[in-house]
Design a protein around this motif. Structure first.
Motif, PDB file in Angstrom:
ATOM      1  N   PRO A   1      40.507  37.958  47.646  1.00 29.74           N
ATOM      2  CA  PRO A   1      40.882  36.669  47.064  1.00 29.74           C
ATOM      3  C   PRO A   1      41.833  35.885  47.972  1.00 29.74           C
ATOM      4  CG  PRO A   1      41.108  38.434  45.450  1.00 29.74           C
ATOM      5  CD  PRO A   1      40.867  39.092  46.765  1.00 29.74           C
TER       6      PRO A   1
ATOM      7  N   PHE B   1      45.274  40.249  49.048  1.00 33.69           N
ATOM      8  CA  PHE B   1      45.200  38.798  48.949  1.00 33.69           C
ATOM      9  C   PHE B   1      45.409  38.188  50.322  1.00 33.69           C
ATOM     10  CE2 PHE B   1      46.669  40.276  44.821  1.00 33.69           C
ATOM     11  CZ  PHE B   1      45.843  39.580  43.941  1.00 33.69           C
TER      12      PHE B   1
ATOM     13  N   LYS C   1      44.195  34.277  38.181  1.00 36.40           N
ATOM     14  CA  LYS C   1      42.950  33.683  38.666  1.00 36.40           C
ATOM     15  C   LYS C   1      42.786  32.257  38.148  1.00 36.40           C
ATOM     16  CE  LYS C   1      37.968  34.429  39.032  1.00 36.40           C
ATOM     17  NZ  LYS C   1      36.826  35.310  38.668  1.00 36.40           N
ATOM     18  N   GLY C   2      42.600  31.334  39.089  1.00 36.45           N
ATOM     19  CA  GLY C   2      42.416  29.944  38.730  1.00 36.45           C
ATOM     20  C   GLY C   2      43.668  29.254  38.239  1.00 36.45           C
TER      21      GLY C   2
ATOM     22  N   LEU D   1      46.519  40.793  38.555  1.00 36.41           N
ATOM     23  CA  LEU D   1      45.590  40.124  39.457  1.00 36.41           C
ATOM     24  C   LEU D   1      44.712  39.148  38.682  1.00 36.41           C
ATOM     25  CD1 LEU D   1      43.576  41.917  42.238  1.00 36.41           C
ATOM     26  CD2 LEU D   1      42.486  40.225  40.816  1.00 36.41           C
ATOM     27  N   GLU D   2      44.196  39.569  37.552  1.00 39.99           N
ATOM     28  CA  GLU D   2      43.303  38.717  36.775  1.00 39.99           C
ATOM     29  C   GLU D   2      44.042  37.560  36.116  1.00 39.99           C
ATOM     30  OE1 GLU D   2      41.532  41.484  34.113  1.00 39.99           O
ATOM     31  OE2 GLU D   2      40.067  42.220  35.576  1.00 39.99           O
TER      32      GLU D   2
ATOM     33  N   ILE E   1      41.413  25.048  44.032  1.00 36.46           N
ATOM     34  CA  ILE E   1      40.756  25.980  43.114  1.00 36.46           C
ATOM     35  C   ILE E   1      39.262  25.683  43.053  1.00 36.46           C
ATOM     36  CG2 ILE E   1      40.590  26.739  40.709  1.00 36.46           C
ATOM     37  CD1 ILE E   1      43.076  27.796  42.150  1.00 36.46           C
TER      38      ILE E   1
ATOM     39  N   TYR F   1      41.531  31.581  44.874  1.00 33.24           N
ATOM     40  CA  TYR F   1      41.733  32.411  43.676  1.00 33.24           C
ATOM     41  C   TYR F   1      42.855  31.857  42.809  1.00 33.24           C
ATOM     42  CZ  TYR F   1      41.901  36.732  40.921  1.00 33.24           C
ATOM     43  OH  TYR F   1      41.850  37.642  39.901  1.00 33.24           O
ATOM     44  N   SER F   2      43.922  31.431  43.470  1.00 32.03           N
ATOM     45  CA  SER F   2      45.023  30.775  42.787  1.00 32.03           C
ATOM     46  C   SER F   2      45.766  29.924  43.812  1.00 32.03           C
ATOM     47  CB  SER F   2      45.952  31.784  42.106  1.00 32.03           C
ATOM     48  OG  SER F   2      46.388  32.758  43.024  1.00 32.03           O
TER      49      SER F   2
END
Length: 229
Positions: free
Chosen positions: A183, A148, A9-10, A5-6, A200, A205-206
């Motif tokens: 997210p 998500f 991100k972005g 998940l992390e 973004i 989140y992505s």
């Protein structure tokens, strides 16, 4: 799961899909496409079918958003519509499973709420992504507990036929981000690097990009059509 998940991100998630009628339909080719996406800087892959995901996982160690597209006569839903597709995906263990989270009924007349509870009962630790087409659907999916919230189906359903994801500087994404607690993954017609960066900046989140990267027939057509004009 938390690491996956992390790690997105972005970042960019590349959709590596080719349906049976498309020139690049092949699990081997999708595996190599995913490898190329990773080399280009992708942080995740979205993929269709158990076979493609298995091959992709041989080629890259990126988190995968898995789906199975399948048509049923009694439903307009085709993105992971039943437990049959969920169970197929669980055989290859994608980090995230995405499914249609619109208001339409699933095969057999099952509601989204019923289907969601069935999945959670069987696989309560599996991360789930809601492919939505409207703000209202996104809010409902968030309340149900999807991990998500995706904008995948904006403009592709009857209830969203008049919506375009990029309208008014991605207003629909900004609204969804402001109204949900989970997210938001931006997806759908984000076809330039500038658009990907913008969503973004707006709080997604992505971002998932597919056809603009992995469907050469459509990329070629855009160039050919421009020359015809």
């Amino acid at each position: 799961m938390k690491k996956s998940l992390e790690s997105i991100k972005g970042k960019l998630i590349v959709s590596c899909q080719a349906l049976p009628q498309e020139p690049l339909h092949s699990s081997f080719i999708m595996g190599r496409m995913a490898f190329a996406a990773k080399e280009g800087g992708a942080a995740g892959i979205r993929a269709n079918t158990r076979e493609d995901i298995a091959e992709i996982k041989k080629n890259v160690d990126l988190p995968v958003i898995g789906i199975v597209k399948r048509d049923y006569d009694d439903s307009e839903i085709y993105i992971t519509p039943t437990m049959k597709e969920i169970e197929e995906l669980m055989e290859v263990k994608p980090e995230i499973i995405a499914l249609d989270a619109t208001s339409a009924l699933r095969p057999g007349g099952k509601t989204l709420d019923e289907f969601y509870r069935e999945i959670r009962s069987a696989y309560h630790h599996q991360l789930l992504m809601a492919d939505c087409s409207t703000i209202e659907e996104a809010i409902h999916a968030d309340e149900l507990g999807f991990d998500f919230i995706g904008t995948t189906l904006v403009g592709y359903t009857k209830q969203s036929a008049d919506l375009k994801i990029e309208t008014n500087d991605f207003e629909i994404i900004r609204t969804i981000v402001s109204k949900v607690s989970h997210p938001v993954i931006a997806e759908g017609n984000i076809n330039t690097p500038e658009k990907a960066r913008r969503v973004i900046e707006l709080g997604a989140y992505s971002v998932v990009v597919g056809s603009a990267i992995t469907r050469p027939q459509l990329i070629t057509k855009a160039f050919a059509d421009a020359l015809k004009a």
